[in-house]
Motif scaffolding. Structure first.
Motif, PDB file in Angstrom:
ATOM      1  N   PRO A   1      -4.294   3.316   2.240  1.00  0.00           N
ATOM      2  CA  PRO A   1      -4.820   2.722   3.475  1.00  0.00           C
ATOM      3  C   PRO A   1      -6.214   3.262   3.778  1.00  0.00           C
ATOM      4  O   PRO A   1      -6.569   4.385   3.394  1.00  0.00           O
ATOM      5  N   ASP A   2      -7.001   2.467   4.472  1.00  0.00           N
ATOM      6  CA  ASP A   2      -8.357   2.886   4.849  1.00  0.00           C
ATOM      7  C   ASP A   2      -8.300   4.238   5.549  1.00  0.00           C
ATOM      8  O   ASP A   2      -7.451   4.477   6.402  1.00  0.00           O
ATOM      9  N   GLY A   3      -9.208   5.102   5.193  1.00  0.00           N
ATOM     10  CA  GLY A   3      -9.307   6.382   5.863  1.00  0.00           C
ATOM     11  C   GLY A   3      -8.442   7.478   5.270  1.00  0.00           C
ATOM     12  O   GLY A   3      -8.594   8.648   5.615  1.00  0.00           O
ATOM     13  N   ALA A   4      -7.513   7.079   4.361  1.00  0.00           N
ATOM     14  CA  ALA A   4      -6.681   8.105   3.732  1.00  0.00           C
ATOM     15  C   ALA A   4      -7.540   8.904   2.758  1.00  0.00           C
ATOM     16  O   ALA A   4      -8.527   8.400   2.223  1.00  0.00           O
ATOM     17  N   PRO A   5      -7.162  10.179   2.544  1.00  0.00           N
ATOM     18  CA  PRO A   5      -7.938  10.963   1.594  1.00  0.00           C
ATOM     19  C   PRO A   5      -7.788  10.412   0.178  1.00  0.00           C
ATOM     20  O   PRO A   5      -6.778   9.793  -0.156  1.00  0.00           O
ATOM     21  N   VAL A   6      -8.787  10.640  -0.643  1.00  0.00           N
ATOM     22  CA  VAL A   6      -8.718  10.209  -2.036  1.00  0.00           C
ATOM     23  C   VAL A   6      -7.586  10.954  -2.732  1.00  0.00           C
ATOM     24  O   VAL A   6      -7.388  12.150  -2.521  1.00  0.00           O
ATOM     25  N   VAL A   7      -6.826  10.260  -3.526  1.00  0.00           N
ATOM     26  CA  VAL A   7      -5.736  10.889  -4.278  1.00  0.00           C
ATOM     27  C   VAL A   7      -5.998  10.694  -5.754  1.00  0.00           C
ATOM     28  O   VAL A   7      -6.169   9.557  -6.211  1.00  0.00           O
ATOM     29  N   ASN A   8      -6.073  11.770  -6.459  1.00  0.00           N
ATOM     30  CA  ASN A   8      -6.165  11.646  -7.904  1.00  0.00           C
ATOM     31  C   ASN A   8      -4.774  11.770  -8.500  1.00  0.00           C
ATOM     32  O   ASN A   8      -3.982  12.603  -8.081  1.00  0.00           O
ATOM     33  N   PHE A   9      -4.517  10.954  -9.443  1.00  0.00           N
ATOM     34  CA  PHE A   9      -3.182  10.753  -9.929  1.00  0.00           C
ATOM     35  C   PHE A   9      -3.098  11.354 -11.319  1.00  0.00           C
ATOM     36  O   PHE A   9      -3.313  10.682 -12.315  1.00  0.00           O
ATOM     37  N   SER A  10      -2.803  12.647 -11.362  1.00  0.00           N
ATOM     38  CA  SER A  10      -2.943  13.313 -12.650  1.00  0.00           C
ATOM     39  C   SER A  10      -1.697  13.145 -13.503  1.00  0.00           C
ATOM     40  O   SER A  10      -0.640  12.730 -13.033  1.00  0.00           O
ATOM     41  N   SER A  11      -1.841  13.484 -14.745  1.00  0.00           N
ATOM     42  CA  SER A  11      -0.710  13.397 -15.660  1.00  0.00           C
ATOM     43  C   SER A  11       0.348  14.442 -15.344  1.00  0.00           C
ATOM     44  O   SER A  11       1.414  14.450 -15.941  1.00  0.00           O
TER      45      SER A  11
ATOM     46  N   ARG B   1       0.868  -1.189   0.000  1.00  0.00           N
ATOM     47  CA  ARG B   1       0.000   0.000   0.000  1.00  0.00           C
ATOM     48  C   ARG B   1       0.896   1.228   0.000  1.00  0.00           C
ATOM     49  O   ARG B   1       1.831   1.316   0.786  1.00  0.00           O
ATOM     50  N   PRO B   2       0.608   2.194  -0.836  1.00  0.00           N
ATOM     51  CA  PRO B   2       1.385   3.426  -0.785  1.00  0.00           C
ATOM     52  C   PRO B   2       1.031   4.209   0.486  1.00  0.00           C
ATOM     53  O   PRO B   2      -0.034   4.019   1.078  1.00  0.00           O
ATOM     54  N   ARG B   3       1.933   5.084   0.873  1.00  0.00           N
ATOM     55  CA  ARG B   3       1.736   5.926   2.051  1.00  0.00           C
ATOM     56  C   ARG B   3       1.769   7.368   1.576  1.00  0.00           C
ATOM     57  O   ARG B   3       2.558   7.730   0.710  1.00  0.00           O
TER      58      ARG B   3
ATOM     59  N   VAL C   1      -6.045   6.585  -7.285  1.00  0.00           N
ATOM     60  CA  VAL C   1      -5.301   5.572  -6.537  1.00  0.00           C
ATOM     61  C   VAL C   1      -6.291   4.764  -5.732  1.00  0.00           C
ATOM     62  O   VAL C   1      -7.096   5.328  -4.991  1.00  0.00           O
ATOM     63  N   THR C   2      -6.262   3.450  -5.886  1.00  0.00           N
ATOM     64  CA  THR C   2      -7.326   2.636  -5.284  1.00  0.00           C
ATOM     65  C   THR C   2      -6.873   1.836  -4.074  1.00  0.00           C
ATOM     66  O   THR C   2      -7.688   1.166  -3.456  1.00  0.00           O
ATOM     67  N   ASN C   3      -5.599   1.880  -3.758  1.00  0.00           N
ATOM     68  CA  ASN C   3      -5.169   1.050  -2.620  1.00  0.00           C
ATOM     69  C   ASN C   3      -4.468   1.840  -1.525  1.00  0.00           C
ATOM     70  O   ASN C   3      -3.541   1.345  -0.889  1.00  0.00           O
TER      71      ASN C   3
ATOM     72  N   GLU D   1      -1.778   1.108  -6.862  1.00  0.00           N
ATOM     73  CA  GLU D   1      -2.825   0.657  -7.784  1.00  0.00           C
ATOM     74  C   GLU D   1      -3.630   1.864  -8.239  1.00  0.00           C
ATOM     75  O   GLU D   1      -4.053   2.668  -7.421  1.00  0.00           O
ATOM     76  N   ILE D   2      -3.848   1.940  -9.534  1.00  0.00           N
ATOM     77  CA  ILE D   2      -4.602   3.076 -10.065  1.00  0.00           C
ATOM     78  C   ILE D   2      -5.635   2.602 -11.066  1.00  0.00           C
ATOM     79  O   ILE D   2      -5.501   1.555 -11.688  1.00  0.00           O
ATOM     80  N   GLU D   3      -6.680   3.392 -11.202  1.00  0.00           N
ATOM     81  CA  GLU D   3      -7.655   3.099 -12.256  1.00  0.00           C
ATOM     82  C   GLU D   3      -8.074   4.421 -12.889  1.00  0.00           C
ATOM     83  O   GLU D   3      -7.890   5.486 -12.291  1.00  0.00           O
ATOM     84  N   PRO D   4      -8.589   4.349 -14.094  1.00  0.00           N
ATOM     85  CA  PRO D   4      -8.950   5.587 -14.773  1.00  0.00           C
ATOM     86  C   PRO D   4      -9.948   6.383 -13.949  1.00  0.00           C
ATOM     87  O   PRO D   4     -10.866   5.827 -13.345  1.00  0.00           O
ATOM     88  N   GLY D   5      -9.773   7.705 -13.920  1.00  0.00           N
ATOM     89  CA  GLY D   5     -10.668   8.571 -13.163  1.00  0.00           C
ATOM     90  C   GLY D   5     -11.582   9.352 -14.087  1.00  0.00           C
ATOM     91  O   GLY D   5     -11.888   8.913 -15.204  1.00  0.00           O
ATOM     92  N   ASP D   6     -12.000  10.521 -13.639  1.00  0.00           N
ATOM     93  CA  ASP D   6     -13.031  11.253 -14.368  1.00  0.00           C
ATOM     94  C   ASP D   6     -12.507  11.884 -15.655  1.00  0.00           C
ATOM     95  O   ASP D   6     -13.168  11.864 -16.681  1.00  0.00           O
TER      96      ASP D   6
END
Lengths: 278, 278, 278
Positions: A205-215, A162-164, A201-203, A189-194
């Motif tokens: 840790p529980d409770g971490a803020p959502v991170v969008n992984f932009s170009s 899991r990333p930190r 980023v989909t993995n 782990e990443i999956e396509p976003g909006d």
């Protein structure tokens, strides 16, 4: 027709896999056998867990997956069969099955402790042939999983990579697998976003803020900086370093038409940081 | 459904094995094909003989085994099919089949000299594809073995590795095979004996006294001494050298979670001695 | 039963091929899967084209061949299915299919541009799993090739290796492939001619005079001279260099019981000359 897959560190040279297949086909002649990998590095339980996790979702419901990376063979470590609503996983209780099972609920876990379903005699060094292959074959011919041994309620799980995310918003992970092309698979782990240039980023840790992984992200690895995440290898020039969403759903670092592991002298465990522009 | 196995030194890269399978399935579409090994060392007839001997007993009755380690292809060496009460073995007459056949009686040996059962044209360098694969496929679809050629009464047999027992009771053998894990397989065949710590050597020369192989024995190999024979890898600490009964029924020297061939810089042919305590 | 073959540079370690097979068997459970090669050198389109060309003719009519050496995955390069009167070939439009198709007429070429026949979601790095495997599987279960996409009228063709004959009658070619034994496959295709010691070169450029390739020819390669073409390896002594008609129909340079690539430090592209005696 039941599919039985095999993932091992037995290599292709010594006939060990052939013996397993002979045992399986002797018990259930009609089975369809598929090799996932036999070149997991010797004794590399994590490598086997990763390969099984990435390949197994592509098999039809009802498939039986055998995974034997088993440095503890002959010790007290348990032999397991684990049934999910979708598939069955068979192997030693050392974590090799656990990443494929990480997101599965409703597990039936069976300790393969009934000698009637082993080969006789049983060796102390090759349970792939003597315990796991027969278990898979008996399941394939219709034996219920609970017939094969004692139902238990736990199995050994490898920690998931899991990333930190630190206070400055930088994401910290590492190289968790290197493939045949020298592509460096990270623990992110990443999956396509909006948006077209945004991944999620989909993995974390529980409770971490959502991170969008932009170009626009920058990836630091082994003293090299990669500016941005691209869509495919062809978005950079041949020989250039790049980062993209790999086929396993993980962020990967690669060299177009080249070998990133060689270029960076990278090994599993190498730290990876993702930094967002200020 | 007939099973046809393949054991070769063709490697996995060049499509040679694929061509063989194409030929087989063209003649007998329903056959079940199983790879035993294609990474026998190039031209290593003894290595192929060992792999075939260890894997073939795990296949169902009626299985057809093709073994093509064939440095003499195109010469006068004969192409053979050999039927036992349990299985059929097909390959060049250079000894590669002989260890699998060593304990079999009632052999029918056929020289594959009937061009009607070869591919046309036939190459002078690839009889795996042009002679052996078609022979196996015709057998699998029901052609009698004697149809394929001339019945003969002999085949070339490689000397079996047999340990020698000297006047002091010391057993002398050698490393006959090194597997993917670096385990050193010796020429000493053992099976479990009466007590928990006793094995019986089963391949001493005829007329030699019975030797029980106790856990008190000492094994000398390449300047290292191993005290005693253990039951499984886990009986020693990681990284330690050990000796045990391997899955092939031979005494093996290994390093727990390591590679004995690397640790000892061992090669096939390295002498091994077993000494009993005074 | 439809046969589907696979030729890739994915290696055996990472489970990529296993995922492809899972996808195929999920769509067409009864297919017979045959590996031609997964150890084509990474990104080596010519190597893949050669392996596919040499192995594919040995498969029954109706076979579907998938070939994925695909350094341009994710770019604008097209994904193709190409049907001949005898077989179907599926892969990227980069030439990897073209040598197998070189002598085929009556091609139906389809651009695999219909997402309904892809996996969903589709990755940008692994079309073997997401595009080519499903296409093969849908064909195998009876979908017509024109359903899978748009019929087009061209594909990228790699130049065929053709020898050149100079004014003195010397034939010029090169090493086009090196196999697992270190045999050097040249770009000169030959077939048996009228006499026992005469071969006919079959791939000279159109309009070139017929060249008979007698056993009296001399082959120059990397500073070594080989006197004459022999019938089989056993016509020379162990360790000696030789030239013969290889199993692929090409002139090959080999060392009996040895490795010509190592002995000559040869690589693909090394020049080869054939000189006739004065």
């Amino acid at each position: 027709v039941t599919i039985i897959t095999l993932t091992t560190d037995f290599g292709a040279a010594d006939g060990y896999v052939g013996a397993m297949k002979g045992v399986i086909l002797g018990i259930t002649p009609g089975a369809t056998l598929v090799d996932i990998s036999h070149d997991v590095a010797a004794h590399d339980v994590r490598g086997g867990a990763f390969v099984l996790k990435t390949a197994s979702p592509y098999f039809a419901a009802g498939t039986i997956h055998i995974a034997v990376i088993d440095p503890g063979v002959g010790s007290e470590r348990r032999a397991l069969a684990v049934q999910t609503p979708r598939a069955t996983f068979i192997g030693p209780d050392n974590g090799v099955l656990s990443w494929a099972l990480a997101r599965e609920d409703g597990l039936t876990i069976v300790h393969l402790d009934r000698p009637a379903y082993w080969l006789d005699p049983i060796s102390s060094t090759f349970h792939g042939r003597d315990v796991f292959a027969p278990a898979a074959a008996h399941l394939a011919r219709g034996v219920g999983i609970a017939e094969l041994g004692t139902v238990v309620d736990d199995l050994i799980r490898l920690p998931l990579p899991r990333p930190r995310c630190d206070e400055s918003g930088t994401l910290h992970s590492e190289v968790i697998y290197i493939d045949r092309f020298g592509n460096l698979v990270t623990g992110i782990e990443i999956e396509p976003g909006d948006g077209p240039a945004v991944c999620r980023v989909t993995n974390l840790p529980d409770g971490a803020p959502v991170v969008n992984f932009s170009s626009l992200a920058r990836i630091d690895i082994l003293g090299r900086r990669i500016e941005g995440v691209v869509h495919s290898y062809s978005d950079v020039n041949p020989g250039e370093l790049l980062a993209l969403a790999g086929s396993s759903g993980h962020l990967e670092v690669a060299v177009r038409n080249g070998n990133a592991a060689s270029a960076l002298e990278a090994q599993a465990g190498a730290p990876v940081r993702v930094i967002w522009p200020a």
